[in-house]
Design an enzyme around this catalytic site. Structure first.
Site, short mmCIF file in Angstrom:
data_model
loop_
_atom_site.label_atom_id
_atom_site.label_comp_id
_atom_site.label_asym_id
_atom_site.label_seq_id
_atom_site.Cartn_x
_atom_site.Cartn_y
_atom_site.Cartn_z
CB CYS A 1 -1.02 -0.14 1.11
SG CYS A 1 -1.94 1.37 1.29
N GLY A 2 0.98 1.99 -0.97
CA GLY A 2 1.74 3.30 -1.18
C GLY A 2 1.28 4.33 -0.37
CG HIS A 3 -2.79 5.37 1.52
ND1 HIS A 3 -3.47 4.39 1.08
CD2 HIS A 3 -3.18 5.63 2.67
CE1 HIS A 3 -4.08 3.85 2.13
NE2 HIS A 3 -3.88 4.82 3.10
CG ASP B 1 -6.63 5.54 -2.25
OD1 ASP B 1 -6.52 6.34 -1.47
OD2 ASP B 1 -5.75 4.86 -2.72
CB CYS C 1 -4.02 4.60 -5.58
SG CYS C 1 -3.87 3.07 -5.18
N GLY C 2 -0.87 5.08 -4.34
CA GLY C 2 0.44 4.61 -4.49
C GLY C 2 0.77 3.32 -5.48
CB THR C 3 -0.20 -0.14 -5.19
OG1 THR C 3 -1.42 0.23 -4.65
CG2 THR C 3 0.91 -0.46 -3.95
CG HIS D 1 -6.93 -2.05 -5.91
ND1 HIS D 1 -6.37 -3.28 -5.47
CD2 HIS D 1 -6.96 -0.98 -4.78
CE1 HIS D 1 -6.20 -3.13 -4.10
NE2 HIS D 1 -6.39 -1.89 -3.65
O1 PYC Z 1 -1.90 3.83 -1.80
O2 PYC Z 1 -1.40 1.98 -2.63
C1 PYC Z 1 -1.93 2.74 -2.08
C2 PYC Z 1 -3.37 2.35 -1.97
C3 PYC Z 1 -4.01 0.83 -1.95
C4 PYC Z 1 -5.29 0.90 -1.58
C5 PYC Z 1 -5.46 2.03 -0.89
N1 PYC Z 1 -4.48 2.88 -1.26
#
Ligand code: PYC
Length: 323
Positions: free
Chosen positions: A90-92, A241, A245-247, A205
């Site tokens: 999870c990026g965030h 989100d 979303c980092g990923t 996602h």
């Molecule tokens: O930031 O990767 C992310 C992420 C995944 C699900 C919610 N945020």
């Protein structure tokens, strides 16, 4: 009276909350973080539900359980989870974990390694408090996958990995505005069902995105980035989100890299549906195979330091299950 307590620190990254469990989690043994995740899944799913679901949490909260890493180079191991499942990366959330470790005084500015179930990621805590995460290798596995969506029509998108599986669509009929969340959620959920039925059962996602023309007129953005995109990201449990979303941004970088739209080292700005920003760039890991190493930068802010209380007499002690 059997009461137990779990110590958590809450933060948000670009509006999306992360709940880091710093004490009181189950004993998961001494294996790798991937092995600890298996034990957690098999024997302690009630812990995930109790920490994240109502009445203690919400459907858009992401949990991050700090665990012991196997690699000595790592400052922490972390297992992420949401209201329906454990998620690979999870990026965030990683940005939230770094802000939390800094808040606790466990790390200072510099580069730190963190072990996740899908690999080791590195994170740099900058002097201004922002965090750059260097994610797991990201890649696209299918381009121009066509779906027929009930009451929407034909949709074309790409399937890519950025630590989670994404279906990314830029050609869609939805207005990417915050006052259009109902339609965005409805269409994305239909897309999620269709992509799972069409041979990609692991994609959980969905990203609807578009170039952000407004931002491209903003000189503050154009001096630091060559392109700007705005997105709506639907998470596995149907919540959206709040962050970019980092990923998901990592998965998009893999697509942009393979299409030659963004070059190695160039910066893009990814804006969320609520207007928060991440910046992203990539290095090729293997150009022939289309694999990139993405770096995502954002900021997280601490919002609470609390003890969750579990009272075994409480009929909703394990949380209210998501249907
Ligand atoms: O930031 O990767 C992310 C992420 C995944 C699900 C919610 N945020």
């Amino acid at each position: 009276m059997p009461i137990t307590e779990v110590q958590v620190i809450d933060s948000h990254t670009g509006g999306e909350p992360t709940r880091v469990v710093i004490d009181g989690g189950p004993d998961l043994g001494t294996g790798s973080v991937a092995q600890q995740l298996e034990i957690l899944k098999q024997s302690h799913d009630s812990f995930r539900r109790a920490v994240i679901n109502e009445p203690r949490g919400t459907d858009f909260l992401v949990g991050a359980l700090l665990v012991t890493p196997t690699s000595k180079s790592c400052v922490a191991g972390v297992i992420f989870f949401d209201n329906v499942k454990f998620i690979g990366m999870c990026g965030h959330g990683t940005i939230g974990v770094v802000a939390t470790l800094a808040y606790l005084g466990r790390i200072s500015c510099g580069v730190h390694q963190i072990e996740t179930p899908v690999g080791i990621v590195s994170a740099e805590l900058h002097q201004d408090g922002s965090v750059s995460i260097t994610n797991v290798p990201s890649f696209r596995i299918a381009k121009n996958v066509e779906l027929l969506i009930p009451s929407v029509g034909k949709i074309v998108g790409d399937v890519a990995w950025g630590g989670n599986w994404f279906y990314l669509v830029d050609d869609h009929p939805c207005r990417l505005e915050r006052n259009n969340l109902e339609q965005l959620t409805d269409v994305s959920w239909k897309i999620r069902i269709a992509i799972n039925e069409s041979g990609f059962p692991d994609v959980d996602h969905i990203i609807l995105f578009a170039p952000d023309a407004e931002e491209l007129n903003d000189p503050e953005i154009t001096t630091k980035a060559t392109m700007c995109s705005k997105n709506f990201v639907l998470c596995p449990g149907k919540a959206y989100d709040r962050s970019p979303c980092g990923t998901g941004t990592s998965a998009l970088l893999a697509c942009l890299a393979s299409d030659g739209v963004l070059s190695e080292g160039e910066t893009m700005v990814q804006k969320s549906i609520i207007g928060s920003h991440f910046t992203g760039r990539f290095l090729w890991e293997n150009k022939d195979r289309g694999t990139v190493i993405p770096t995502i930068t954002g900021e997280a802010y601490i919002t609470a330091k609390v003890n969750l209380v579990f009272d075994s007499r409480d009929p909703f002690c394990e949380g209210i299950a998501t249907e």
